[in-house]
Design an enzyme around this catalytic site. Structure first.
Site, PDB file in Angstrom:
ATOM      1  N   ASN A  13       6.956   2.990   4.542  1.00  8.20           N
ATOM      2  CA  ASN A  13       5.178   2.804   4.817  1.00  8.20           C
ATOM      3  C   ASN A  13       4.779   1.698   4.106  1.00  8.20           C
ATOM      4  O   ASN A  13       4.730   1.762   2.860  1.00  8.20           O
ATOM      5  CB  ASN A  13       4.609   4.128   4.460  1.00  8.20           C
ATOM      6  CG  ASN A  13       3.198   3.978   4.503  1.00  8.20           C
ATOM      7  OD1 ASN A  13       2.655   2.970   5.099  1.00  8.20           O
ATOM      8  ND2 ASN A  13       2.391   5.144   3.762  1.00  8.20           N
ATOM      9  N   LYS A  15       1.828   0.325   4.088  1.00  3.85           N
ATOM     10  CA  LYS A  15       0.530   0.425   3.823  1.00  3.85           C
ATOM     11  C   LYS A  15      -0.271  -0.716   4.161  1.00  3.85           C
ATOM     12  O   LYS A  15       0.320  -1.544   5.143  1.00  3.85           O
ATOM     13  CB  LYS A  15       0.575   0.901   2.461  1.00  3.85           C
ATOM     14  CG  LYS A  15       1.233   2.099   2.101  1.00  3.85           C
ATOM     15  CD  LYS A  15       0.830   2.782   0.588  1.00  3.85           C
ATOM     16  CE  LYS A  15       1.729   4.104   0.336  1.00  3.85           C
ATOM     17  NZ  LYS A  15       1.371   4.686  -0.718  1.00  3.85           N
ATOM     18  N   HIS A  97      -1.818  10.829   6.200  1.00  5.03           N
ATOM     19  CA  HIS A  97      -1.429  10.255   4.977  1.00  5.03           C
ATOM     20  C   HIS A  97      -2.685  10.708   3.881  1.00  5.03           C
ATOM     21  O   HIS A  97      -3.823  10.646   4.180  1.00  5.03           O
ATOM     22  CB  HIS A  97      -1.244   8.914   4.882  1.00  5.03           C
ATOM     23  CG  HIS A  97      -0.508   8.385   3.532  1.00  5.03           C
ATOM     24  ND1 HIS A  97      -1.211   8.170   2.327  1.00  5.03           N
ATOM     25  CD2 HIS A  97       0.762   7.939   3.142  1.00  5.03           C
ATOM     26  CE1 HIS A  97      -0.250   7.737   1.410  1.00  5.03           C
ATOM     27  NE2 HIS A  97       1.015   7.841   1.973  1.00  5.03           N
ATOM     28  N   GLU A  99      -3.894   8.911   1.591  1.00  6.17           N
ATOM     29  CA  GLU A  99      -4.789   7.788   1.081  1.00  6.17           C
ATOM     30  C   GLU A  99      -5.902   7.951   2.301  1.00  6.17           C
ATOM     31  O   GLU A  99      -7.094   7.690   2.237  1.00  6.17           O
ATOM     32  CB  GLU A  99      -3.964   6.547   1.282  1.00  6.17           C
ATOM     33  CG  GLU A  99      -3.260   6.397   0.113  1.00  6.17           C
ATOM     34  CD  GLU A  99      -1.921   5.547  -0.008  1.00  6.17           C
ATOM     35  OE1 GLU A  99      -1.791   4.773   1.123  1.00  6.17           O
ATOM     36  OE2 GLU A  99      -1.411   5.728  -0.810  1.00  6.17           O
ATOM     37  N   GLU A 167       4.372  14.794   0.244  1.00  4.52           N
ATOM     38  CA  GLU A 167       3.995  13.685  -0.628  1.00  4.52           C
ATOM     39  C   GLU A 167       2.968  14.320  -1.644  1.00  4.52           C
ATOM     40  O   GLU A 167       1.576  14.279  -1.253  1.00  4.52           O
ATOM     41  CB  GLU A 167       3.470  12.544   0.165  1.00  4.52           C
ATOM     42  CG  GLU A 167       4.262  11.928   1.057  1.00  4.52           C
ATOM     43  CD  GLU A 167       3.985  10.492   1.650  1.00  4.52           C
ATOM     44  OE1 GLU A 167       5.088   9.475   1.408  1.00  4.52           O
ATOM     45  OE2 GLU A 167       2.846   9.992   1.723  1.00  4.52           O
ATOM     46  N   GLY A 173       2.834   6.166  -5.847  1.00  6.27           N
ATOM     47  CA  GLY A 173       2.248   4.981  -6.585  1.00  6.27           C
ATOM     48  C   GLY A 173       2.352   4.980  -7.998  1.00  6.27           C
ATOM     49  O   GLY A 173       1.959   4.173  -8.953  1.00  6.27           O
ATOM     50  N   SER A 206       6.888   7.812  -5.043  1.00  2.00           N
ATOM     51  CA  SER A 206       7.626   7.132  -6.172  1.00  2.00           C
ATOM     52  C   SER A 206       9.412   7.118  -5.888  1.00  2.00           C
ATOM     53  O   SER A 206       9.910   7.105  -6.850  1.00  2.00           O
ATOM     54  CB  SER A 206       7.397   7.437  -7.418  1.00  2.00           C
ATOM     55  OG  SER A 206       6.014   7.137  -7.751  1.00  2.00           O
TER      56      SER A 206
HETATM   57  P1  13P Z   1       5.200   5.123  -3.235  1.00  2.00           P
HETATM   58  O1  13P Z   1       6.643   5.114  -2.623  1.00  2.00           O
HETATM   59  O2  13P Z   1       4.822   3.565  -3.361  1.00  2.00           O
HETATM   60  O3  13P Z   1       5.066   5.926  -4.277  1.00  2.00           O
HETATM   61  O4  13P Z   1       4.307   5.661  -1.799  1.00  2.00           O
HETATM   62  C1  13P Z   1       4.714   6.656  -1.058  1.00  2.00           C
HETATM   63  C2  13P Z   1       4.025   6.999   0.192  1.00  2.00           C
HETATM   64  O5  13P Z   1       2.635   7.020   0.076  1.00  2.00           O
HETATM   65  C3  13P Z   1       4.542   6.596   1.256  1.00  2.00           C
HETATM   66  O6  13P Z   1       3.758   7.154   2.400  1.00  2.00           O
END
Ligand code: 13P
Length: 246
Positions: A13, A15, A97, A99, A167, A173, A206
């Site tokens: 992803n 983002k 997601h 976010e 997740e 992150g 992560s």
């Molecule tokens: P990270 O791997 O940067 O922690 O992000 C995970 C994520 O949100 C994947 O959709």
């Protein structure tokens, strides 16, 4: 599908990251994995979907969007329809997601409506769910994840059209990951409650080249949804290699 074993999947992803110059990372990945034995996909920003489809042409690496609207088309400025993602070369779309749930107020019902739209366009939805740090601290993880699962998957979800990604919000992150026992607990719960026993259950949060092998060895983990470490072919490639070896 006659194969009732969950597919192993590594999905990246990106983002809101990636300009044309970063297509070189997709090209490098395609060159490194001409025919991986697991499903590998990249989910770049919408602007890179069509050129990335070209960059990945001839490889076994798939493409996904990061969101879609629930409507087929119409007056929705700034949104993207599932059919547009498919038209640009995507076979998957990430939905719900954390976010988007946190920053755009997406509800389970909206995620379910988007998933229906994705199916109608022939896309497989990667539905994300996970608890916040406060919810975990309050012992509410399974309750929260269970409600998200029940609310985000409409009837008709099968392994052929849906993937689930666990997740934990606090792991995204942050460099922090749950313990193997914590991942086992949630994945076992999701397996019990998923509508189809062959639906792939990904872990996300992560994941990096240093911890991927350990995470893929955890019972019930069928793959990963990777954020930051999917941006560089060398890092994501190492994660794909770990999945292939698991
Ligand atoms: P990270 O791997 O940067 O922690 O992000 C995970 C994520 O949100 C994947 O959709």
């Amino acid at each position: 599908m006659s194969d009732r074993t969950p597919k192993r999947i590594a999905a990246g992803n990106w983002k809101m990251n990636g300009l044309s110059a970063e297509l070189a990372e997709a090209e490098a990945l395609a060159a490194a994995f001409p025919a991986p034995a697991a499903s590998v996909l990249l989910c770049p920003p919408a602007t890179l979907l069509a050129p990335m489809a070209q960059a990945l042409a001839g490889s076994a690496i798939g493409l996904g969007g990061q969101d879609c609207h629930a409507a087929e088309k119409g007056a929705h400025t700034g949104d993207i329809a599932a059919l547009m993602l498919a038209d640009a070369g995507a076979g998957h779309v990430i939905l719900g997601h954390s976010e988007r749930r946190a920053h755009h107020g997406e509800t389970d019902a909206q995620v379910a409506a988007k998933l229906r739209a994705a199916w109608a366009a022939g896309l497989t939805g990667i539905v994300c769910l996970g608890e916040t740090a406060a919810e975990r601290a309050a012992g509410r993880t399974l309750e929260v994840v269970g409600a998200q699962l029940a609310g985000s998957l409409p009837p008709g979800a099968t392994a052929a059209n849906t993937v689930i990604a666990y997740e934990p919000v606090w792991a995204i992150g942050s460099g922090q990951t749950p313990t193997p026992e914590e991942i086992v607990e949630v994945h076992a719960f999701l397996r019990q409650n998923a509508p189809d026993p062959a639906i792939s259950l990904l872990y996300g949060g992560s994941v990096n080249p240093g911890n991927a092998a350990q995470i893929f060895a955890i019972a019930g983990v069928d793959g990963a949804l990777v954020g930051g470490a999917s941006l560089k072919a060398v890092d994501f490639g190492a994660i794909v290699t770990a999945l292939l070896a698991a």
